[in-house]
Design a protein around this motif. Sequence first.
Motif, mmCIF file in Angstrom:
data_model
loop_
_atom_site.group_PDB
_atom_site.id
_atom_site.type_symbol
_atom_site.label_atom_id
_atom_site.label_comp_id
_atom_site.label_asym_id
_atom_site.label_seq_id
_atom_site.Cartn_x
_atom_site.Cartn_y
_atom_site.Cartn_z
ATOM 1 N N GLU A 160 0.742 -1.135 0.063
ATOM 2 C CA GLU A 160 0.038 0.119 0.045
ATOM 3 C C GLU A 160 0.788 1.294 0.071
ATOM 4 N N ARG A 161 0.224 2.293 -0.064
ATOM 5 C CA ARG A 161 0.859 3.566 -0.324
ATOM 6 C C ARG A 161 1.777 3.933 0.844
ATOM 7 N N PRO A 162 1.322 3.677 2.208
ATOM 8 C CA PRO A 162 2.111 3.938 3.186
ATOM 9 C C PRO A 162 3.437 3.144 3.539
ATOM 10 N N ASP A 163 3.311 1.872 2.909
ATOM 11 C CA ASP A 163 4.712 1.081 2.626
ATOM 12 C C ASP A 163 5.652 1.687 1.845
ATOM 13 N N PHE A 164 4.919 2.489 0.905
ATOM 14 C CA PHE A 164 6.068 2.865 -0.005
ATOM 15 C C PHE A 164 6.509 4.304 0.364
ATOM 16 N N GLU A 165 5.636 4.958 1.266
ATOM 17 C CA GLU A 165 6.315 6.250 2.146
ATOM 18 C C GLU A 165 7.596 5.784 3.005
ATOM 19 N N VAL A 166 7.397 4.788 3.665
ATOM 20 C CA VAL A 166 8.517 4.190 4.383
ATOM 21 C C VAL A 166 9.841 3.888 3.574
ATOM 22 N N ILE A 167 9.448 2.967 2.592
ATOM 23 C CA ILE A 167 10.664 2.442 1.756
ATOM 24 C C ILE A 167 11.305 4.109 1.041
ATOM 25 N N ASN A 168 10.407 4.715 0.532
ATOM 26 C CA ASN A 168 10.829 6.007 -0.328
ATOM 27 C C ASN A 168 11.821 6.854 0.765
ATOM 28 N N TRP A 169 11.332 6.975 1.961
ATOM 29 C CA TRP A 169 12.440 7.769 3.003
ATOM 30 C C TRP A 169 13.478 6.971 3.385
ATOM 31 N N HIS A 170 13.606 5.835 3.267
ATOM 32 C CA HIS A 170 14.642 4.974 3.932
ATOM 33 C C HIS A 170 15.684 4.972 2.637
ATOM 34 N N ILE A 171 15.147 4.955 1.370
ATOM 35 C CA ILE A 171 16.166 4.705 0.451
ATOM 36 C C ILE A 171 16.578 6.360 0.054
ATOM 37 N N ALA A 172 15.972 7.244 0.212
ATOM 38 C CA ALA A 172 16.315 8.511 -0.202
ATOM 39 C C ALA A 172 17.150 9.221 0.726
ATOM 40 N N THR A 173 17.411 8.843 2.170
ATOM 41 C CA THR A 173 18.024 9.391 3.370
ATOM 42 C C THR A 173 19.040 8.333 3.989
ATOM 43 N N ASN A 174 19.040 7.221 3.835
ATOM 44 C CA ASN A 174 20.131 6.082 4.299
ATOM 45 C C ASN A 174 21.599 6.634 3.615
ATOM 46 N N PRO A 175 22.391 6.894 4.557
ATOM 47 C CA PRO A 175 23.723 7.322 3.849
ATOM 48 C C PRO A 175 24.174 6.180 3.111
ATOM 49 N N ARG A 176 23.920 4.761 3.374
ATOM 50 C CA ARG A 176 24.235 3.802 2.722
ATOM 51 C C ARG A 176 23.607 3.419 1.369
ATOM 52 N N SER A 177 22.618 4.214 1.073
ATOM 53 C CA SER A 177 21.876 4.101 0.134
ATOM 54 C C SER A 177 22.726 4.532 -1.362
ATOM 55 N N PRO A 178 22.582 3.812 -2.478
ATOM 56 C CA PRO A 178 23.291 4.135 -3.522
ATOM 57 C C PRO A 178 22.452 5.537 -4.214
ATOM 58 N N PHE A 179 21.201 5.749 -4.088
ATOM 59 C CA PHE A 179 20.747 6.878 -4.559
ATOM 60 C C PHE A 179 21.016 8.117 -3.649
ATOM 61 N N SER A 180 21.555 8.022 -2.308
ATOM 62 C CA SER A 180 21.581 9.451 -1.604
ATOM 63 C C SER A 180 23.163 9.709 -1.654
ATOM 64 N N SER A 181 24.054 8.779 -2.402
ATOM 65 C CA SER A 181 25.384 8.991 -2.512
ATOM 66 C C SER A 181 26.062 9.343 -3.844
ATOM 67 N N ARG A 182 25.246 9.191 -4.829
ATOM 68 C CA ARG A 182 25.850 9.615 -6.216
ATOM 69 C C ARG A 182 24.601 9.899 -7.214
ATOM 70 N N ALA A 183 24.963 10.532 -8.115
ATOM 71 C CA ALA A 183 23.961 10.949 -9.256
ATOM 72 C C ALA A 183 23.750 9.696 -10.120
ATOM 73 N N TYR A 184 22.434 9.356 -10.394
ATOM 74 C CA TYR A 184 22.049 8.232 -11.254
ATOM 75 C C TYR A 184 20.923 8.678 -12.042
ATOM 76 N N VAL A 185 21.071 8.756 -13.278
ATOM 77 C CA VAL A 185 20.113 9.579 -14.188
ATOM 78 C C VAL A 185 20.218 8.889 -15.461
ATOM 79 N N GLN A 186 18.954 8.460 -16.064
ATOM 80 C CA GLN A 186 19.123 7.816 -17.296
ATOM 81 C C GLN A 186 17.874 8.562 -18.070
ATOM 82 N N CYS A 187 18.093 8.307 -19.382
ATOM 83 C CA CYS A 187 17.091 8.824 -20.373
ATOM 84 C C CYS A 187 16.815 7.290 -21.484
#
Length: 296
Positions: free
Chosen positions: A215-242
């Motif tokens: 459900e949406r609340p599940d992804f609110e938690v996952i989203n926050w974790h991936i965006a703010t955890n210093p060990r997450s690859p998405f919070s430590s380097r740019a990753y962009v694709q098109c």
Amino acid sequence: MSETTAFAPAFAPAFAPALTPDELDAYFRRIGWDGDRRADAATLRGVHLAHIRALPFENLDPLRGTAPSLDPADLIAKLVRDGRRGGYCYEHNTLLAAVLGELGFRVTLLTARVVVGARRFEDRPRTHMALLVEVPGDPRPHLADVGFGAPGALLEPVPLTADVEFDGAGRRHRLVHAPHRGPLELWVLEAQGHAGSGTNDGWQAQYAFTLEPFERPDFEVINWHIATNPRSPFSSRAYVQCVTSDRHLLLDGPLLTETHADGTVKQRELTDETEARRVLEEEFGIVVPDGTCLLP
């Protein structure tokens, strides 16, 4: 349990956050879709492909230490009306789920373990969002995913059918079952070829998932974790694709990789912040927000 009966529609809640008619019109203008707005397989395929080719994948908000909003109105403002930004999986697939719900599709949110390069699936957490879409009149639900930031991503949705190869806009995929300890069948999305190069280097697992609804609340938690955890690859380097009809462009940290449909690959290292910002604006169509450091 067979692949055609593995999914019971009554098991899956509908997901259809309301979009206004104006927001829906703006979305279709943004992705360049002027086709039918019906809940059928052709519309699902067309909108899916148009979304991926129009809206870039990017993690600039997590790179700035911010978890992006998953509210549909905020996603319309950022990915659609701004016209100069993209998003990552939770943003893209939440937006597509809202659009498909408005068109009359029934959508279930799924979580997946990204297993590219993994020795054991269990070593990876469930951090990716994908969509299971019911098409009226079709007994097979479809796996849809416009937010997988990898060269092996789906360009078009695929029916939830095991051991069948699908060709979607030039990429080949299949779904297979894998053993695991849980009570539900484990599905694995596999892509053929090496890193989207178009060469035939065998089948490579992309991510693994079950059909348990999230459900949406599940992804609110996952989203926050991936965006703010210093060990997450998405919070430590740019990753962009098109993605366009003839190439896949990826910026991973300072490394810019351009892969063409014929398998030709070009790579180069970006040397400074000014160059990185120019490349994102000219090649990806992204204007980098103030305060963002692309090459730390």
